[in-house]
Design a protein around this motif. Structure first.
Motif, PDB file in Angstrom:
ATOM      1  N   TYR A  64      -7.489  45.315  63.698  1.00  0.00           N
ATOM      2  CA  TYR A  64      -8.582  44.717  64.465  1.00  0.00           C
ATOM      3  C   TYR A  64      -8.375  43.213  64.629  1.00  0.00           C
ATOM      4  N   VAL A  65      -8.001  42.553  63.558  1.00  0.00           N
ATOM      5  CA  VAL A  65      -7.860  41.096  63.615  1.00  0.00           C
ATOM      6  C   VAL A  65      -6.487  40.650  64.107  1.00  0.00           C
ATOM      7  N   HIS A  66      -5.570  41.577  64.246  1.00  0.00           N
ATOM      8  CA  HIS A  66      -4.201  41.219  64.641  1.00  0.00           C
ATOM      9  C   HIS A  66      -4.166  40.405  65.932  1.00  0.00           C
ATOM     10  N   ASN A  67      -4.922  40.798  66.932  1.00  0.00           N
ATOM     11  CA  ASN A  67      -4.903  40.102  68.220  1.00  0.00           C
ATOM     12  C   ASN A  67      -6.151  39.260  68.469  1.00  0.00           C
ATOM     13  N   LYS A  68      -6.906  39.005  67.432  1.00  0.00           N
ATOM     14  CA  LYS A  68      -8.135  38.223  67.580  1.00  0.00           C
ATOM     15  C   LYS A  68      -7.956  36.867  66.905  1.00  0.00           C
ATOM     16  N   LYS A  69      -8.828  35.957  67.253  1.00  0.00           N
ATOM     17  CA  LYS A  69      -8.867  34.684  66.541  1.00  0.00           C
ATOM     18  C   LYS A  69      -9.674  34.909  65.271  1.00  0.00           C
ATOM     19  N   ILE A  70      -9.035  34.717  64.159  1.00  0.00           N
ATOM     20  CA  ILE A  70      -9.646  35.014  62.862  1.00  0.00           C
ATOM     21  C   ILE A  70     -10.951  34.251  62.668  1.00  0.00           C
ATOM     22  N   ASN A 107     -15.681  35.949  48.100  1.00  0.00           N
ATOM     23  CA  ASN A 107     -16.190  34.641  48.513  1.00  0.00           C
ATOM     24  C   ASN A 107     -15.085  33.686  48.958  1.00  0.00           C
ATOM     25  N   SER A 108     -13.924  34.230  49.264  1.00  0.00           N
ATOM     26  CA  SER A 108     -12.781  33.413  49.669  1.00  0.00           C
ATOM     27  C   SER A 108     -12.729  33.245  51.183  1.00  0.00           C
ATOM     28  N   SER A 109     -11.741  32.490  51.604  1.00  0.00           N
ATOM     29  CA  SER A 109     -11.531  32.288  53.043  1.00  0.00           C
ATOM     30  C   SER A 109     -11.106  33.597  53.696  1.00  0.00           C
ATOM     31  N   THR A 110     -11.263  33.639  54.994  1.00  0.00           N
ATOM     32  CA  THR A 110     -10.879  34.828  55.759  1.00  0.00           C
ATOM     33  C   THR A 110      -9.398  35.141  55.568  1.00  0.00           C
ATOM     34  N   LYS A 111      -8.566  34.118  55.561  1.00  0.00           N
ATOM     35  CA  LYS A 111      -7.122  34.335  55.380  1.00  0.00           C
ATOM     36  C   LYS A 111      -6.822  34.967  54.024  1.00  0.00           C
ATOM     37  N   LYS A 112      -7.509  34.520  52.980  1.00  0.00           N
ATOM     38  CA  LYS A 112      -7.296  35.108  51.648  1.00  0.00           C
ATOM     39  C   LYS A 112      -7.795  36.547  51.602  1.00  0.00           C
ATOM     40  N   ILE A 113      -8.905  36.806  52.270  1.00  0.00           N
ATOM     41  CA  ILE A 113      -9.428  38.179  52.337  1.00  0.00           C
ATOM     42  C   ILE A 113      -8.406  39.088  53.011  1.00  0.00           C
ATOM     43  N   LEU A 114      -7.868  38.647  54.127  1.00  0.00           N
ATOM     44  CA  LEU A 114      -6.886  39.470  54.845  1.00  0.00           C
ATOM     45  C   LEU A 114      -5.610  39.676  54.021  1.00  0.00           C
TER      46      LEU A 114
END
Length: 145
Positions: A64-70, A107-114
Motif C-alpha cells: 500500500y505504501v510502496h507507491n505513496k508518500k509515506i 510510537n515510532s516514526s512511520t519509517k521505523k514502523i515500516l
C-alpha cells in the motif's frame, strides 16, 4: 503448456507447478498458489494458517505504501500497524522479544514502523517454511503422475 487439474482452478500449468514447488516466495507471489496454500493450511489445521494471515497483513501494508508518500499516509500506517501488532500477539512462534519490539515501535516514526513490518513479514515467511515443505510435497504428489 500442459495443465494438471487442481481443486480451485481445474488446471495448473507445469510451469506454475515447477515454480510453486521451487520456493515459498513464488507461492506467495501468485494469487492462485497463495489461495491453494491457505486452503491447505486451514484444512490440515496447521499453525502457518495464522502466520500466513499475519504475512498477508504485513505485505498488504507494505504494498500500500510502496507507491505513496509515506508522510501523507502516517495515520493509516499507524492504524494498520496497531492491527498487525494485536494480531501478532495471538501467533504461535513469535518470540517475546519480537512482540516487545512490535509494541515499542508503536510510537515510532512511520519509517521505523515500516521497517518493523518488513522484519515481521520476513519472520512470518521463515515460520511458514516447514509447512510450505509439506504443501510442496502434496503438490508434487497430487500433480505429477
Amino acid at each position: 503448456m500442459s495443465c494438471m487439474p487442481c481443486g480451485d482452478c481445474n488446471s495448473i500449468s507445469k510451469e506454475d507447478l515447477d515454480r510453486w514447488t521451487n520456493s515459498l516466495k513464488h507461492v506467495l507471489a501468485n494469487q492462485t498458489a497463495l489461495t491453494m496454500f491457505q486452503t491447505y493450511l486451514k484444512q490440515c489445521k496447521l499453525d502457518s494458517a495464522e502466520i500466513l494471515e499475519l504475512w498477508k497483513m504485513c505485505d498488504c501494508l507494505l504494498h500500500y505504501v510502496h507507491n505513496k508518500k509515506i508522510d501523507n499516509e502516517s495515520l493509516k500506517i499507524k492504524t494498520d500497524y496497531d492491527a498487525i501488532v494485536e494480531f501478532a500477539k495471538e501467533i504461535e512462534g513469535l518470540t517475546e522479544h519480537q512482540l516487545r519490539r512490535l509494541e515499542e515501535t508503536k510510537n515510532s516514526s512511520t519509517k521505523k514502523i515500516l521497517a518493523r513490518v518488513e522484519k515481521l513479514r520476513q519472520s512470518a515467511y521463515e515460520l511458514m517454511k516447514n509447512d510450505y515443505s509439506l504443501f510442496r510435497k502434496k503438490l508434487l504428489k497430487d500433480y505429477t503422475k
